[in-house]
Design a protein around this motif. Structure first.
Motif, PDB file in Angstrom:
ATOM      1  N   THR A  93     -30.694  45.600  18.678  1.00  0.00           N
ATOM      2  CA  THR A  93     -29.381  46.187  18.424  1.00  0.00           C
ATOM      3  C   THR A  93     -29.002  47.086  19.600  1.00  0.00           C
ATOM      4  O   THR A  93     -29.865  47.565  20.332  1.00  0.00           O
ATOM      5  CB  THR A  93     -29.385  47.043  17.136  1.00  0.00           C
ATOM      6  OG1 THR A  93     -30.264  48.159  17.343  1.00  0.00           O
ATOM      7  CG2 THR A  93     -29.848  46.229  15.932  1.00  0.00           C
ATOM      8  N   SER A  94     -27.718  47.333  19.751  1.00  0.00           N
ATOM      9  CA  SER A  94     -27.289  48.203  20.845  1.00  0.00           C
ATOM     10  C   SER A  94     -27.788  49.635  20.627  1.00  0.00           C
ATOM     11  O   SER A  94     -28.153  50.316  21.584  1.00  0.00           O
ATOM     12  CB  SER A  94     -25.775  48.167  21.020  1.00  0.00           C
ATOM     13  OG  SER A  94     -25.119  48.502  19.825  1.00  0.00           O
ATOM     14  N   THR A 137     -22.671  42.185  25.410  1.00  0.00           N
ATOM     15  CA  THR A 137     -23.220  40.885  25.049  1.00  0.00           C
ATOM     16  C   THR A 137     -23.324  40.709  23.539  1.00  0.00           C
ATOM     17  O   THR A 137     -22.805  39.743  22.982  1.00  0.00           O
ATOM     18  CB  THR A 137     -24.622  40.712  25.672  1.00  0.00           C
ATOM     19  OG1 THR A 137     -24.521  40.869  27.084  1.00  0.00           O
ATOM     20  CG2 THR A 137     -25.198  39.351  25.363  1.00  0.00           C
ATOM     21  N   ASP A 138     -23.990  41.656  22.886  1.00  0.00           N
ATOM     22  CA  ASP A 138     -24.302  41.489  21.460  1.00  0.00           C
ATOM     23  C   ASP A 138     -23.178  41.944  20.530  1.00  0.00           C
ATOM     24  O   ASP A 138     -22.867  41.262  19.567  1.00  0.00           O
ATOM     25  CB  ASP A 138     -25.589  42.235  21.117  1.00  0.00           C
ATOM     26  CG  ASP A 138     -26.804  41.652  21.829  1.00  0.00           C
ATOM     27  OD1 ASP A 138     -26.683  40.567  22.434  1.00  0.00           O
ATOM     28  OD2 ASP A 138     -27.871  42.284  21.796  1.00  0.00           O
ATOM     29  N   ASP A 139     -22.595  43.083  20.826  1.00  0.00           N
ATOM     30  CA  ASP A 139     -21.562  43.612  19.931  1.00  0.00           C
ATOM     31  C   ASP A 139     -20.188  42.981  20.188  1.00  0.00           C
ATOM     32  O   ASP A 139     -19.423  42.769  19.255  1.00  0.00           O
ATOM     33  CB  ASP A 139     -21.460  45.136  20.061  1.00  0.00           C
ATOM     34  CG  ASP A 139     -22.734  45.854  19.626  1.00  0.00           C
ATOM     35  OD1 ASP A 139     -23.644  45.191  19.090  1.00  0.00           O
ATOM     36  OD2 ASP A 139     -22.811  47.074  19.839  1.00  0.00           O
TER      37      ASP A 139
END
Length: 184
Positions: A93-94, A137-139
């Motif tokens: 997770t960020s 990238t992820d969020d």
């Protein structure tokens, strides 16, 4: 100043840090760590981890201000950081990445406080950038593999501009602590 790629920024960053005296390099590392602490201390796994991180930040800031006993052991502060159970941090997770990068930045700043090496100041600067990369990238679902496209994203641009402004401030000879500001 226009930065067209991440490698170009790293080259600019390294040159700017190399021009700083060791005390200003440490002030820059402490500034990076302070900003990550403000954003991600609550993402550490427990109160003991937050305390160890706060103690490390305080130690670095005292070294920046030359307000610490030279006999004080960096090793003891590093050991407290290294005993934090990072397996309890959700690294995918960020916020988890932010917690890990906070610890990494503090370790780099502690070593920097001892040796003044440019590489450790550069490493401190890369920690918040790494967190932003994970957010992008992820969020946000962006493809950040191309170093020439994501450099212009507002999150990354804001961080780079903040770092450049801090380096310019330090180059003018002002190494007094500055408010942490915000990062993602």
């Amino acid at each position: 100043m226009t930065i067209d790629s991440f490698p170009a920024y790293l080259a600019t960053l390294e040159r700017a840090i190399e021009r700083l005296p060791p005390a200003a390099r440490l002030a820059f590392g402490a500034w990076c760590a302070r900003r990550l602490f403000a954003a991600h201390a609550d993402d550490l796994p427990d109160a003991a981890a937050r305390t160890a991180a706060a103690e490390a930040l305080t130690f670095v800031e005292r070294r920046t201000a030359a307000d610490t006993d030279e006999a004080a052991s960096i090793d003891a502060v590093l050991l407290r950081l290294q005993t934090i159970d990072v397996d309890e941090i959700d690294a995918v997770t960020s916020s988890g990445t932010g917690a890990l990068k906070l610890l990494e930045c503090l370790e780099d700043a502690l070593v920097l406080s001892e040796n003044g090496d440019t590489a450790f100041a550069v490493a401190c600067a890369q920690c918040p950038i790494d967190v932003i990369d994970v957010v992008m990238t992820d969020d946000l679902g962006l493809d950040t593999r191309d170093p020439t496209t994501h450099i212009h994203h507002p999150l990354l641009s804001a961080e780079i501009e903040a770092q450049i402004a801090e380096l310019e401030r330090l180059q003018r000879g002002n190494s007094s602590p500055r408010p942490a500001g915000t990062i993602t």
